[in-house]
Design a protein around this motif. Structure first.
Motif, PDB file in Angstrom:
ATOM      1  N   ARG A  29      37.804   5.431 115.663  1.00 54.61           N
ATOM      2  CA  ARG A  29      38.525   4.868 114.519  1.00 54.61           C
ATOM      3  C   ARG A  29      40.032   5.055 114.664  1.00 54.61           C
ATOM      4  O   ARG A  29      40.814   4.139 114.356  1.00 54.61           O
ATOM      5  CB  ARG A  29      38.034   5.527 113.235  1.00 54.61           C
ATOM      6  CG  ARG A  29      36.601   5.159 112.856  1.00 54.61           C
ATOM      7  CD  ARG A  29      36.161   5.926 111.624  1.00 54.61           C
ATOM      8  NE  ARG A  29      34.794   5.565 111.237  1.00 54.61           N
ATOM      9  CZ  ARG A  29      34.128   6.166 110.255  1.00 54.61           C
ATOM     10  NH1 ARG A  29      34.719   7.143 109.550  1.00 54.61           N
ATOM     11  NH2 ARG A  29      32.893   5.796 109.963  1.00 54.61           N
ATOM     12  N   ALA A  30      40.429   6.229 115.133  1.00 59.65           N
ATOM     13  CA  ALA A  30      41.860   6.471 115.327  1.00 59.65           C
ATOM     14  C   ALA A  30      42.438   5.543 116.392  1.00 59.65           C
ATOM     15  O   ALA A  30      43.558   5.032 116.257  1.00 59.65           O
ATOM     16  CB  ALA A  30      42.086   7.935 115.721  1.00 59.65           C
ATOM     17  N   THR A  31      41.652   5.296 117.451  1.00 60.78           N
ATOM     18  CA  THR A  31      42.105   4.386 118.512  1.00 60.78           C
ATOM     19  C   THR A  31      42.253   2.968 117.983  1.00 60.78           C
ATOM     20  O   THR A  31      43.223   2.274 118.283  1.00 60.78           O
ATOM     21  CB  THR A  31      41.117   4.417 119.687  1.00 60.78           C
ATOM     22  OG1 THR A  31      41.001   5.763 120.175  1.00 60.78           O
ATOM     23  CG2 THR A  31      41.593   3.506 120.813  1.00 60.78           C
ATOM     24  N   ARG A  32      41.262   2.541 117.161  1.00 64.83           N
ATOM     25  CA  ARG A  32      41.347   1.193 116.587  1.00 64.83           C
ATOM     26  C   ARG A  32      42.541   1.062 115.663  1.00 64.83           C
ATOM     27  O   ARG A  32      43.229   0.037 115.662  1.00 64.83           O
ATOM     28  CB  ARG A  32      40.053   0.869 115.840  1.00 64.83           C
ATOM     29  CG  ARG A  32      38.877   0.544 116.753  1.00 64.83           C
ATOM     30  CD  ARG A  32      37.761  -0.131 115.963  1.00 64.83           C
ATOM     31  NE  ARG A  32      37.206   0.765 114.953  1.00 64.83           N
ATOM     32  CZ  ARG A  32      36.167   1.582 115.148  1.00 64.83           C
ATOM     33  NH1 ARG A  32      35.594   1.622 116.360  1.00 64.83           N
ATOM     34  NH2 ARG A  32      35.715   2.340 114.181  1.00 64.83           N
ATOM     35  N   ARG A  33      42.798   2.100 114.854  1.00 68.21           N
ATOM     36  CA  ARG A  33      43.965   2.055 113.965  1.00 68.21           C
ATOM     37  C   ARG A  33      45.262   2.015 114.762  1.00 68.21           C
ATOM     38  O   ARG A  33      46.206   1.303 114.387  1.00 68.21           O
ATOM     39  CB  ARG A  33      43.949   3.270 113.030  1.00 68.21           C
ATOM     40  CG  ARG A  33      42.918   3.190 111.920  1.00 68.21           C
ATOM     41  CD  ARG A  33      43.229   4.200 110.830  1.00 68.21           C
ATOM     42  NE  ARG A  33      43.131   5.564 111.349  1.00 68.21           N
ATOM     43  CZ  ARG A  33      42.029   6.318 111.298  1.00 68.21           C
ATOM     44  NH1 ARG A  33      40.916   5.813 110.760  1.00 68.21           N
ATOM     45  NH2 ARG A  33      42.035   7.544 111.764  1.00 68.21           N
ATOM     46  N   LEU A  34      45.301   2.774 115.854  1.00 69.07           N
ATOM     47  CA  LEU A  34      46.500   2.783 116.680  1.00 69.07           C
ATOM     48  C   LEU A  34      46.728   1.418 117.320  1.00 69.07           C
ATOM     49  O   LEU A  34      47.861   0.910 117.360  1.00 69.07           O
ATOM     50  CB  LEU A  34      46.387   3.861 117.749  1.00 69.07           C
ATOM     51  CG  LEU A  34      47.578   4.015 118.698  1.00 69.07           C
ATOM     52  CD1 LEU A  34      48.835   4.365 117.909  1.00 69.07           C
ATOM     53  CD2 LEU A  34      47.296   5.073 119.759  1.00 69.07           C
ATOM     54  N   ARG A  35      45.651   0.816 117.831  1.00 73.22           N
ATOM     55  CA  ARG A  35      45.777  -0.519 118.425  1.00 73.22           C
ATOM     56  C   ARG A  35      46.199  -1.541 117.385  1.00 73.22           C
ATOM     57  O   ARG A  35      47.017  -2.422 117.667  1.00 73.22           O
ATOM     58  CB  ARG A  35      44.449  -0.921 119.064  1.00 73.22           C
ATOM     59  CG  ARG A  35      44.097  -0.131 120.325  1.00 73.22           C
ATOM     60  CD  ARG A  35      42.736  -0.551 120.850  1.00 73.22           C
ATOM     61  NE  ARG A  35      42.399   0.168 122.068  1.00 73.22           N
ATOM     62  CZ  ARG A  35      41.211   0.065 122.689  1.00 73.22           C
ATOM     63  NH1 ARG A  35      40.267  -0.735 122.185  1.00 73.22           N
ATOM     64  NH2 ARG A  35      40.988   0.759 123.790  1.00 73.22           N
ATOM     65  N   LEU A  36      45.610  -1.434 116.183  1.00 73.40           N
ATOM     66  CA  LEU A  36      45.979  -2.368 115.121  1.00 73.40           C
ATOM     67  C   LEU A  36      47.440  -2.204 114.742  1.00 73.40           C
ATOM     68  O   LEU A  36      48.165  -3.186 114.549  1.00 73.40           O
ATOM     69  CB  LEU A  36      45.082  -2.135 113.906  1.00 73.40           C
ATOM     70  CG  LEU A  36      45.334  -3.040 112.698  1.00 73.40           C
ATOM     71  CD1 LEU A  36      45.094  -4.489 113.057  1.00 73.40           C
ATOM     72  CD2 LEU A  36      44.450  -2.617 111.531  1.00 73.40           C
ATOM     73  N   ARG A  37      47.906  -0.944 114.657  1.00 74.05           N
ATOM     74  CA  ARG A  37      49.297  -0.687 114.310  1.00 74.05           C
ATOM     75  C   ARG A  37      50.230  -1.223 115.388  1.00 74.05           C
ATOM     76  O   ARG A  37      51.262  -1.822 115.089  1.00 74.05           O
ATOM     77  CB  ARG A  37      49.510   0.816 114.114  1.00 74.05           C
ATOM     78  CG  ARG A  37      50.873   1.174 113.519  1.00 74.05           C
ATOM     79  CD  ARG A  37      51.050   2.675 113.378  1.00 74.05           C
ATOM     80  NE  ARG A  37      50.022   3.248 112.507  1.00 74.05           N
ATOM     81  CZ  ARG A  37      49.071   4.085 112.939  1.00 74.05           C
ATOM     82  NH1 ARG A  37      49.032   4.438 114.212  1.00 74.05           N
ATOM     83  NH2 ARG A  37      48.183   4.573 112.095  1.00 74.05           N
ATOM     84  N   ARG A  38      49.852  -0.987 116.646  1.00 70.64           N
ATOM     85  CA  ARG A  38      50.680  -1.497 117.743  1.00 70.64           C
ATOM     86  C   ARG A  38      50.686  -3.017 117.776  1.00 70.64           C
ATOM     87  O   ARG A  38      51.685  -3.637 118.142  1.00 70.64           O
ATOM     88  CB  ARG A  38      50.163  -0.959 119.081  1.00 70.64           C
ATOM     89  CG  ARG A  38      50.443   0.526 119.293  1.00 70.64           C
ATOM     90  CD  ARG A  38      49.884   0.997 120.628  1.00 70.64           C
ATOM     91  NE  ARG A  38      50.218   2.392 120.880  1.00 70.64           N
ATOM     92  CZ  ARG A  38      49.812   3.065 121.954  1.00 70.64           C
ATOM     93  NH1 ARG A  38      49.043   2.469 122.866  1.00 70.64           N
ATOM     94  NH2 ARG A  38      50.162   4.329 122.107  1.00 70.64           N
ATOM     95  N   GLY A  39      49.559  -3.630 117.402  1.00 71.25           N
ATOM     96  CA  GLY A  39      49.522  -5.086 117.380  1.00 71.25           C
ATOM     97  C   GLY A  39      50.317  -5.698 116.257  1.00 71.25           C
ATOM     98  O   GLY A  39      50.896  -6.778 116.391  1.00 71.25           O
ATOM     99  N   LEU A  40      50.360  -4.989 115.105  1.00 68.72           N
ATOM    100  CA  LEU A  40      51.068  -5.523 113.946  1.00 68.72           C
ATOM    101  C   LEU A  40      52.562  -5.229 113.968  1.00 68.72           C
ATOM    102  O   LEU A  40      53.338  -5.966 113.354  1.00 68.72           O
ATOM    103  CB  LEU A  40      50.464  -4.949 112.658  1.00 68.72           C
ATOM    104  CG  LEU A  40      49.071  -5.416 112.285  1.00 68.72           C
ATOM    105  CD1 LEU A  40      48.596  -4.704 111.031  1.00 68.72           C
ATOM    106  CD2 LEU A  40      49.030  -6.926 112.088  1.00 68.72           C
TER     107      LEU A  40
END
Length: 321
Positions: A29-40
């Motif tokens: 979940r933390a990895t997905r949030r990090l990827r989402l943050r980096r994408g946004l």
């Protein structure tokens, strides 16, 4: 007693597995949030420029295309759809396209402008005395407001003006009206465009030349290469992408020349350009629909010229090593 001991042992063994599974789930979940943050994150920085670009560029272009299929006069709240009538009128009236011949003067001037800018950029990229002073002189005209330039050169070319006074110092007495005939007026206006926009091309060329590694010049000098050889085999290939860009800018600028001729002559004496004609159609004759069609045609011509130029001279990666 034995059953209780086995149950307790099994429970203790299951707890580490559940903890490891929970830890993996939390990390995922933390990895997905990090990827989402980096994408946004990039889109957050691009949001404001994209809104401005859409609002002040693409939306007006879309409106212009829509108006080109109407008979709107630019004032009345009512307009009616006329289909392709404006485009038919535009292509069936030769006088509306004859103004493109005036762009030939500016196109020829752009060639002189590019050659002169490339020459000065090459010379001043080497160790020359007072080179920073000359850089400022060459770039300064581009910083001046176009309206001011138009009025300055209007007095410069008038009868008995600055140009005639300078020529008289060399014993040349001319009764020529520099803005009185189509040829002399267009040549004069094209000369003003060379003076004004050469600084922009000069800075582009100078930046491209200075981005070339200095080791290449040192190696060339050790091999006995002179300045011409350095320009031919190092500078010219190294600035090819920038040279391609300046060609595109020069062609589009030649086709859409407006500011200087509009201020100095207003399109009189055979100096009317396609843009000046379009402005007159919209604001003098209240034919906004026809003017929008003319603007769309000009946009398509510039895009076509740019596409052809990019196909003929592709923007390949330059490797000088």
């Amino acid at each position: 007693m034995t059953d209780t001991t086995e149950t307790s042992t099994t429970g203790k063994a299951a707890r580490p597995k559940e903890a490891a599974s929970a830890a993996r789930t939390a990390r995922a979940r933390a990895t997905r949030r990090l990827r989402l943050r980096r994408g946004l994150t990039p889109w957050l920085f691009l949001a404001a420029p994209l809104v401005l670009l859409i609002t002040f560029t693409y939306a007006p272009v879309a409106n212009m295309v829509a108006y080109s299929f109407t008979d709107w006069d630019g004032v009345s709240p009512e307009l009616s759809y006329t289909g392709a009538d404006n485009y038919i009128e535009l292509f069936t009236r030769p006088e509306l396209f004859e103004v493109f011949f005036v762009s030939g003067y500016y196109l020829a001037a752009s060639v002189i402008q590019i050659v002169a800018a490339l020459y000065f950029a090459t010379v001043l990229s080497f160790n020359v005395r007072f080179r920073n002073f000359f850089k400022g002189i060459l770039f300064f005209p581009y910083l001046i407001n176009g309206v001011a330039i138009g009025f300055v050169f209007l007095y410069f070319f008038q009868d008995g003006g600055t140009l005639d006074s300078v020529l008289s110092l060399f014993g040349v007495h001319s009764d020529r009206a520099w803005l009185g005939t189509p040829v002399s007026a267009n040549v004069s206006l094209a000369g003003v465009s060379v003076w004004r926009y050469m600084g922009l091309n000069f800075v582009l060329f100078l930046g491209a030349i200075q981005s070339i590694p200095g080791e290449l010049y040192e190696a060339a000098e050790l091999d006995g290469a002179n300045r011409w050889h350095q320009f031919r085999y190092i500078i010219a290939p190294g600035i090819r992408p920038v040279l391609s860009l300046t060609v595109i800018l020069s062609i589009s600028g030649s086709l859409s020349a407006f500011e200087v001729p509009f201020i100095m002559t207003g399109g009189a004496t055979g100096t009317e350009t396609f843009v000046i004609q379009t402005v007159k159609l919209a604001f003098q004759f209240n034919k906004t629909g026809l003017a929008s069609a003319a603007a769309v045609v000009l946009l398509l011509i510039i895009l076509a010229v740019t596409w052809v130029q990019r196909r003929l001279v592709p923007d390949d990666k330059v490797d000088l090593v």
